[in-house]
Design a protein around this motif. Structure first.
Motif, PDB file in Angstrom:
ATOM      1  N   CYS A  21       2.353  -2.190  11.127  1.00 10.13           N
ATOM      2  CA  CYS A  21       3.205  -0.984  10.112  1.00 10.13           C
ATOM      3  C   CYS A  21       2.414  -0.926   8.821  1.00 10.13           C
ATOM      4  CB  CYS A  21       4.534  -1.383   9.850  1.00 10.13           C
ATOM      5  SG  CYS A  21       5.254  -1.149  11.337  1.00 10.13           S
ATOM      6  N   PHE A  22       2.162  -2.019   8.258  1.00 10.75           N
ATOM      7  CA  PHE A  22       1.308  -2.215   7.006  1.00 10.75           C
ATOM      8  C   PHE A  22       0.249  -1.456   7.104  1.00 10.75           C
ATOM      9  CE2 PHE A  22      -1.475  -4.450   4.108  1.00 10.75           C
ATOM     10  CZ  PHE A  22      -0.717  -4.428   2.876  1.00 10.75           C
ATOM     11  N   ASP A  23      -0.600  -1.706   8.230  1.00  9.93           N
ATOM     12  CA  ASP A  23      -2.152  -1.201   8.294  1.00  9.93           C
ATOM     13  C   ASP A  23      -1.942   0.477   8.420  1.00  9.93           C
ATOM     14  OD1 ASP A  23      -3.383  -3.488   7.793  1.00  9.93           O
ATOM     15  OD2 ASP A  23      -3.696  -3.840  10.274  1.00  9.93           O
ATOM     16  N   ALA A  24      -0.994   0.993   9.140  1.00  3.97           N
ATOM     17  CA  ALA A  24      -0.688   2.403   9.331  1.00  3.97           C
ATOM     18  C   ALA A  24      -0.255   3.123   8.185  1.00  3.97           C
ATOM     19  CB  ALA A  24       0.223   2.494  10.305  1.00  3.97           C
ATOM     20  N   ILE A  25       0.240   2.389   7.330  1.00  2.00           N
ATOM     21  CA  ILE A  25       0.879   3.036   5.891  1.00  2.00           C
ATOM     22  C   ILE A  25      -0.176   3.025   4.989  1.00  2.00           C
ATOM     23  CG2 ILE A  25       2.328   2.787   4.041  1.00  2.00           C
ATOM     24  CD1 ILE A  25       4.512   1.615   5.638  1.00  2.00           C
ATOM     25  N   LEU A  26      -0.884   2.197   5.122  1.00  2.00           N
ATOM     26  CA  LEU A  26      -2.097   1.902   4.015  1.00  2.00           C
ATOM     27  C   LEU A  26      -3.085   3.023   4.402  1.00  2.00           C
ATOM     28  CD1 LEU A  26      -0.764  -0.363   2.768  1.00  2.00           C
ATOM     29  CD2 LEU A  26      -2.836  -1.391   2.576  1.00  2.00           C
ATOM     30  N   ASP A  27      -3.509   3.025   5.750  1.00  2.00           N
ATOM     31  CA  ASP A  27      -4.690   3.940   6.384  1.00  2.00           C
ATOM     32  C   ASP A  27      -3.843   5.489   5.945  1.00  2.00           C
ATOM     33  OD1 ASP A  27      -6.107   1.933   7.186  1.00  2.00           O
ATOM     34  OD2 ASP A  27      -5.283   2.433   9.404  1.00  2.00           O
ATOM     35  N   ALA A  28      -2.656   5.843   6.233  1.00  2.00           N
ATOM     36  CA  ALA A  28      -2.147   7.149   6.034  1.00  2.00           C
ATOM     37  C   ALA A  28      -2.088   7.632   4.395  1.00  2.00           C
ATOM     38  CB  ALA A  28      -0.770   7.248   6.549  1.00  2.00           C
ATOM     39  N   SER A  29      -1.892   6.676   3.811  1.00  3.84           N
ATOM     40  CA  SER A  29      -1.875   6.753   2.410  1.00  3.84           C
ATOM     41  C   SER A  29      -2.999   6.499   1.497  1.00  3.84           C
ATOM     42  CB  SER A  29      -0.290   6.205   1.709  1.00  3.84           C
ATOM     43  OG  SER A  29      -0.654   4.784   1.899  1.00  3.84           O
ATOM     44  N   ALA A  64       7.140   3.384   3.430  1.00  2.00           N
ATOM     45  CA  ALA A  64       6.018   4.153   2.821  1.00  2.00           C
ATOM     46  C   ALA A  64       6.287   4.284   1.365  1.00  2.00           C
ATOM     47  CB  ALA A  64       6.065   5.357   3.539  1.00  2.00           C
ATOM     48  N   PRO A  65       5.059   4.694   0.397  1.00  2.00           N
ATOM     49  CA  PRO A  65       5.134   5.005  -0.835  1.00  2.00           C
ATOM     50  C   PRO A  65       5.736   6.164  -1.175  1.00  2.00           C
ATOM     51  CG  PRO A  65       2.784   4.262  -0.185  1.00  2.00           C
ATOM     52  CD  PRO A  65       3.704   4.503   1.001  1.00  2.00           C
ATOM     53  N   VAL A  66       6.571   6.296  -2.285  1.00  3.34           N
ATOM     54  CA  VAL A  66       7.441   7.320  -2.479  1.00  3.34           C
ATOM     55  C   VAL A  66       6.426   8.660  -2.751  1.00  3.34           C
ATOM     56  CG1 VAL A  66       8.675   8.316  -4.483  1.00  3.34           C
ATOM     57  CG2 VAL A  66       9.125   6.007  -3.499  1.00  3.34           C
ATOM     58  N   LYS A  67       5.493   8.416  -3.378  1.00  2.00           N
ATOM     59  CA  LYS A  67       4.583   9.573  -3.582  1.00  2.00           C
ATOM     60  C   LYS A  67       3.844  10.251  -2.287  1.00  2.00           C
ATOM     61  CE  LYS A  67       0.204   7.340  -4.950  1.00  2.00           C
ATOM     62  NZ  LYS A  67      -0.933   7.160  -6.011  1.00  2.00           N
ATOM     63  N   TRP A  68       3.761   9.100  -1.182  1.00  2.00           N
ATOM     64  CA  TRP A  68       3.421   9.650   0.123  1.00  2.00           C
ATOM     65  C   TRP A  68       4.468  10.459   0.778  1.00  2.00           C
ATOM     66  CZ3 TRP A  68       3.600   6.474   5.048  1.00  2.00           C
ATOM     67  CH2 TRP A  68       2.959   7.160   6.354  1.00  2.00           C
ATOM     68  N   LYS A  69       5.767  10.095   0.571  1.00  2.00           N
ATOM     69  CA  LYS A  69       6.757  10.676   1.332  1.00  2.00           C
ATOM     70  C   LYS A  69       6.957  12.035   0.710  1.00  2.00           C
ATOM     71  CE  LYS A  69       9.255   6.238   1.806  1.00  2.00           C
ATOM     72  NZ  LYS A  69      10.469   5.755   1.542  1.00  2.00           N
ATOM     73  N   ASP A  70       6.775  12.251  -0.515  1.00  2.00           N
ATOM     74  CA  ASP A  70       7.013  13.636  -1.384  1.00  2.00           C
ATOM     75  C   ASP A  70       5.790  14.403  -0.858  1.00  2.00           C
ATOM     76  OD1 ASP A  70       9.210  12.670  -2.308  1.00  2.00           O
ATOM     77  OD2 ASP A  70       8.224  12.123  -4.365  1.00  2.00           O
ATOM     78  N   GLY A  71       4.662  14.033  -0.417  1.00  2.00           N
ATOM     79  CA  GLY A  71       3.702  14.993  -0.008  1.00  2.00           C
ATOM     80  C   GLY A  71       2.333  14.881  -0.795  1.00  2.00           C
TER      81      GLY A  71
END
Length: 71
Positions: A21-29, A64-71
Motif C-alpha cells: 500500500c505504501f509503495d502504491a501511494i508513493l508511486d501514484a503521488s 493517500a496525501p490530501v493534495k493527491w485526493k484533491d487531484g
C-alpha cells in the motif's frame, strides 16, 4: 499477533500488505520515501491497520496525501 512480551505486532503478511500500500501511494503521488509526506502516509497506514482496516483499496484511500485526493 503477540510477541513474547504480550505486545501486539505485525505478521510478515501484514508488513507485506502495508508495504504494498505504501509503495502504491508513493508511486501514484510521486512522493520520495524520505519525505515528510511519506512519513505521514506510513503513520496513517499503520493507524488504519491497527484500527482493523485490511482492505487494500480502503487503506490506500485513507492514507493517500490530501493534495493527491484533491487531484
Amino acid at each position: 499477533m503477540r510477541n513474547r512480551t504480550g505486545v501486539e505486532g505485525f505478521s510478515p503478511w501484514d508488513l507485506n500488505n502495508l508495504q504494498d500500500c505504501f509503495d502504491a501511494i508513493l508511486d501514484a503521488s510521486r512522493l520520495d520515501k524520505s519525505s515528510e509526506e511519506a512519513d505521514e502516509v506510513a503513520q496513517a497506514l499503520i493507524l488504519a491497520y491497527k484500527n482493523g482496516v485490511r482492505d487494500r483499496d480502503e487503506l490506500i484511500r485513507i492514507a493517500a496525501p490530501v493534495k493527491w485526493k484533491d487531484g
